[in-house]
Design a protein around this motif. Structure first.
Motif, PDB file in Angstrom:
ATOM      1  N   LYS A  77       0.765  -1.298   0.148  1.00 50.52           N
ATOM      2  CA  LYS A  77       0.049  -0.158   0.072  1.00 50.52           C
ATOM      3  C   LYS A  77       0.875   1.216   0.065  1.00 50.52           C
ATOM      4  O   LYS A  77       0.477   2.113  -0.645  1.00 50.52           O
ATOM      5  CB  LYS A  77      -1.104  -0.028   1.166  1.00 50.52           C
ATOM      6  CG  LYS A  77      -1.970   1.213   1.072  1.00 50.52           C
ATOM      7  CD  LYS A  77      -2.608   1.101   2.524  1.00 50.52           C
ATOM      8  CE  LYS A  77      -3.614   2.209   2.538  1.00 50.52           C
ATOM      9  NZ  LYS A  77      -4.513   2.177   3.735  1.00 50.52           N
ATOM     10  N   GLU A  78       1.948   1.198   0.975  1.00 54.31           N
ATOM     11  CA  GLU A  78       2.580   2.548   0.927  1.00 54.31           C
ATOM     12  C   GLU A  78       3.594   2.606  -0.503  1.00 54.31           C
ATOM     13  O   GLU A  78       3.622   3.462  -0.947  1.00 54.31           O
ATOM     14  CB  GLU A  78       3.824   2.323   2.061  1.00 54.31           C
ATOM     15  CG  GLU A  78       3.221   2.486   3.474  1.00 54.31           C
ATOM     16  CD  GLU A  78       2.488   3.820   3.663  1.00 54.31           C
ATOM     17  OE1 GLU A  78       3.388   4.731   3.181  1.00 54.31           O
ATOM     18  OE2 GLU A  78       1.367   3.826   4.266  1.00 54.31           O
ATOM     19  N   LEU A  79       3.882   1.361  -1.032  1.00 53.60           N
ATOM     20  CA  LEU A  79       4.729   1.572  -2.189  1.00 53.60           C
ATOM     21  C   LEU A  79       4.095   1.982  -3.339  1.00 53.60           C
ATOM     22  O   LEU A  79       4.512   2.467  -4.474  1.00 53.60           O
ATOM     23  CB  LEU A  79       5.554   0.009  -2.624  1.00 53.60           C
ATOM     24  CG  LEU A  79       6.495  -0.258  -1.594  1.00 53.60           C
ATOM     25  CD1 LEU A  79       6.934  -1.616  -1.896  1.00 53.60           C
ATOM     26  CD2 LEU A  79       7.750   0.799  -1.320  1.00 53.60           C
ATOM     27  N   ASN A  80       2.647   1.780  -3.330  1.00 53.19           N
ATOM     28  CA  ASN A  80       1.950   2.008  -4.463  1.00 53.19           C
ATOM     29  C   ASN A  80       1.481   3.593  -4.647  1.00 53.19           C
ATOM     30  O   ASN A  80       0.807   4.050  -5.439  1.00 53.19           O
ATOM     31  CB  ASN A  80       0.574   1.161  -4.550  1.00 53.19           C
ATOM     32  CG  ASN A  80       0.932   0.047  -5.287  1.00 53.19           C
ATOM     33  OD1 ASN A  80       0.657   0.028  -6.643  1.00 53.19           O
ATOM     34  ND2 ASN A  80       1.403  -1.010  -4.653  1.00 53.19           N
ATOM     35  N   LYS A  81       1.877   4.315  -3.443  1.00 52.07           N
ATOM     36  CA  LYS A  81       1.708   5.631  -3.393  1.00 52.07           C
ATOM     37  C   LYS A  81       2.310   6.418  -4.474  1.00 52.07           C
ATOM     38  O   LYS A  81       3.554   6.153  -4.720  1.00 52.07           O
ATOM     39  CB  LYS A  81       1.811   6.445  -1.965  1.00 52.07           C
ATOM     40  CG  LYS A  81       0.908   5.953  -0.911  1.00 52.07           C
ATOM     41  CD  LYS A  81       0.957   6.535   0.212  1.00 52.07           C
ATOM     42  CE  LYS A  81       0.149   5.965   1.308  1.00 52.07           C
ATOM     43  NZ  LYS A  81       0.234   6.295   2.714  1.00 52.07           N
ATOM     44  N   LYS A  82       1.832   7.598  -5.014  1.00 50.37           N
ATOM     45  CA  LYS A  82       2.365   8.404  -6.110  1.00 50.37           C
ATOM     46  C   LYS A  82       3.721   8.993  -5.482  1.00 50.37           C
ATOM     47  O   LYS A  82       3.853   9.457  -4.156  1.00 50.37           O
ATOM     48  CB  LYS A  82       1.392   9.585  -6.623  1.00 50.37           C
ATOM     49  CG  LYS A  82       2.051  10.315  -7.756  1.00 50.37           C
ATOM     50  CD  LYS A  82       1.077  11.438  -8.079  1.00 50.37           C
ATOM     51  CE  LYS A  82       1.918  12.011  -9.462  1.00 50.37           C
ATOM     52  NZ  LYS A  82       1.128  13.262  -9.818  1.00 50.37           N
ATOM     53  N   ARG A 182       7.245  -2.981 -10.553  1.00 53.50           N
ATOM     54  CA  ARG A 182       6.405  -4.273 -10.414  1.00 53.50           C
ATOM     55  C   ARG A 182       5.561  -4.443  -9.102  1.00 53.50           C
ATOM     56  O   ARG A 182       4.508  -5.089  -9.113  1.00 53.50           O
ATOM     57  CB  ARG A 182       6.880  -5.551 -10.750  1.00 53.50           C
ATOM     58  CG  ARG A 182       7.294  -5.608 -12.493  1.00 53.50           C
ATOM     59  CD  ARG A 182       7.941  -6.776 -12.786  1.00 53.50           C
ATOM     60  NE  ARG A 182       8.276  -6.617 -14.266  1.00 53.50           N
ATOM     61  CZ  ARG A 182       8.091  -7.346 -15.084  1.00 53.50           C
ATOM     62  NH1 ARG A 182       7.409  -8.606 -14.621  1.00 53.50           N
ATOM     63  NH2 ARG A 182       8.343  -7.299 -16.355  1.00 53.50           N
ATOM     64  N   PHE A 183       6.188  -3.994  -8.120  1.00 59.33           N
ATOM     65  CA  PHE A 183       5.421  -3.815  -6.907  1.00 59.33           C
ATOM     66  C   PHE A 183       4.703  -2.729  -6.692  1.00 59.33           C
ATOM     67  O   PHE A 183       3.882  -2.399  -5.664  1.00 59.33           O
ATOM     68  CB  PHE A 183       6.544  -3.674  -5.589  1.00 59.33           C
ATOM     69  CG  PHE A 183       7.215  -5.015  -5.377  1.00 59.33           C
ATOM     70  CD1 PHE A 183       6.441  -6.079  -5.056  1.00 59.33           C
ATOM     71  CD2 PHE A 183       8.593  -5.134  -5.688  1.00 59.33           C
ATOM     72  CE1 PHE A 183       7.123  -7.326  -4.784  1.00 59.33           C
ATOM     73  CE2 PHE A 183       9.269  -6.270  -5.461  1.00 59.33           C
ATOM     74  CZ  PHE A 183       8.571  -7.509  -4.989  1.00 59.33           C
ATOM     75  N   GLY A 184       4.770  -1.681  -7.816  1.00 58.13           N
ATOM     76  CA  GLY A 184       3.690  -0.493  -7.646  1.00 58.13           C
ATOM     77  C   GLY A 184       4.704   0.953  -7.432  1.00 58.13           C
ATOM     78  O   GLY A 184       4.149   1.999  -7.615  1.00 58.13           O
ATOM     79  N   LEU A 185       5.949   0.550  -7.101  1.00 58.03           N
ATOM     80  CA  LEU A 185       6.753   1.816  -6.727  1.00 58.03           C
ATOM     81  C   LEU A 185       7.072   2.720  -8.010  1.00 58.03           C
ATOM     82  O   LEU A 185       7.862   2.101  -8.987  1.00 58.03           O
ATOM     83  CB  LEU A 185       8.156   1.557  -6.035  1.00 58.03           C
ATOM     84  CG  LEU A 185       8.970   2.501  -5.716  1.00 58.03           C
ATOM     85  CD1 LEU A 185       8.499   3.663  -5.055  1.00 58.03           C
ATOM     86  CD2 LEU A 185      10.370   1.933  -4.807  1.00 58.03           C
ATOM     87  N   GLY A 186       6.541   3.806  -8.180  1.00 55.11           N
ATOM     88  CA  GLY A 186       6.815   4.640  -9.366  1.00 55.11           C
ATOM     89  C   GLY A 186       5.981   4.248 -10.491  1.00 55.11           C
ATOM     90  O   GLY A 186       6.362   4.658 -11.747  1.00 55.11           O
ATOM     91  N   LEU A 187       5.126   3.240 -10.539  1.00 61.71           N
ATOM     92  CA  LEU A 187       4.283   2.658 -11.422  1.00 61.71           C
ATOM     93  C   LEU A 187       3.591   3.869 -12.485  1.00 61.71           C
ATOM     94  O   LEU A 187       3.490   3.766 -13.700  1.00 61.71           O
ATOM     95  CB  LEU A 187       3.595   1.696 -10.831  1.00 61.71           C
ATOM     96  CG  LEU A 187       2.925   0.810 -12.185  1.00 61.71           C
ATOM     97  CD1 LEU A 187       3.923   0.325 -13.116  1.00 61.71           C
ATOM     98  CD2 LEU A 187       1.896  -0.201 -11.599  1.00 61.71           C
ATOM     99  N   HIS A 188       3.316   4.852 -11.583  1.00 64.41           N
ATOM    100  CA  HIS A 188       2.579   6.068 -12.185  1.00 64.41           C
ATOM    101  C   HIS A 188       3.197   6.517 -13.456  1.00 64.41           C
ATOM    102  O   HIS A 188       2.827   7.248 -14.447  1.00 64.41           O
ATOM    103  CB  HIS A 188       2.066   7.006 -11.229  1.00 64.41           C
ATOM    104  CG  HIS A 188       3.065   7.726 -10.512  1.00 64.41           C
ATOM    105  ND1 HIS A 188       3.887   7.044  -9.457  1.00 64.41           N
ATOM    106  CD2 HIS A 188       3.748   8.906 -10.829  1.00 64.41           C
ATOM    107  CE1 HIS A 188       4.702   7.903  -9.152  1.00 64.41           C
ATOM    108  NE2 HIS A 188       4.549   8.868  -9.738  1.00 64.41           N
TER     109      HIS A 188
END
Length: 195
Positions: A77-82, A182-188
């Motif tokens: 959840k934390e890693l997926n933040k913008k 792939r964990f969401g970190l910086g995916l945006h």
């Protein structure tokens, strides 16, 4: 994409407390851990001299065997933040294409903050048949109280392109950032249109 999840036994409260003391004292001086919900959270604190022995009377080399302190769902959840714009860099490629990216050392610090139990490794380095490019496979593993999970990705760099350092290092940094994405970190950043 390679994905693997394994169930892990939840560490005892005593082990979690001992581990947090160790991390605060030896691994992340200048930071403190506080209970938050079902896990712990890392906060910055003023630097202070660390004690040479812990509450159990053991020396500074005494280290707990487990560093897991939060469930994977909280970590993800934390890693997926913008990621804040102040941490994002912009680079113009040789063809004039503009790329927004997070430097590998910033990604490393974000992982240390939100998932201090992570690990990473280069799985493979290979050169193309014509020896004009190098590819690196990198694996990032996150450890939670409930499971561990890893993601792998590749990065490729031209041997001739030394504008941003050694080609192998460039490919490794690219693979590392992509595995973290792939964990969401910086995916945006992969979904933005840059003009």
């Amino acid at each position: 994409m390679v994905d693997q999840t394994k169930k892990r036994e939840k560490p005892s409260e005593e082990m979690r407390t001992a581990n947090l003391k160790y991390l605060s004292r030896r691994v992340l001086p200048g930071w403190t851990w506080k209970v938050e919900g079902s896990g712990y959270r890392l906060y910055s604190k003023a630097s202070s001299a660390s004690a040479m022995t812990d509450d159990r009377g053991e020396g500074e080399d005494a280290a707990p065997t487990s560093g897991i302190c939060r469930p994977l769902s909280e970590i993800l959840k934390e890693l997926n933040k913008k990621v804040p714009d102040s941490l994002i860099k912009t680079r113009v490629e040789h063809d004039g294409f503009t790329i927004r990216y997070i430097p590998w050392h910033t990604v490393n610090r974000i992982l240390n903050l939100h998932a201090p139990e992570w690990s990473g490794e280069v799985r493979n380095i290979s050169y193309s048949a014509d020896a004009k490019s190098v590819s690196v496979v990198y694996r990032v593993t996150l450890y939670g109280t409930d499971a561990e999970i890893f993601r792998e990705s590749t990065g490729t760099a031209s041997i001739d392109d030394t504008s941003y350092g050694d080609p192998v290092q460039k490919a490794e940094a690219m693979a590392f950032r992509r595995a973290c994405a792939r964990f969401g970190l910086g995916l945006h950043l992969y979904h933005e249109d840059v003009s």
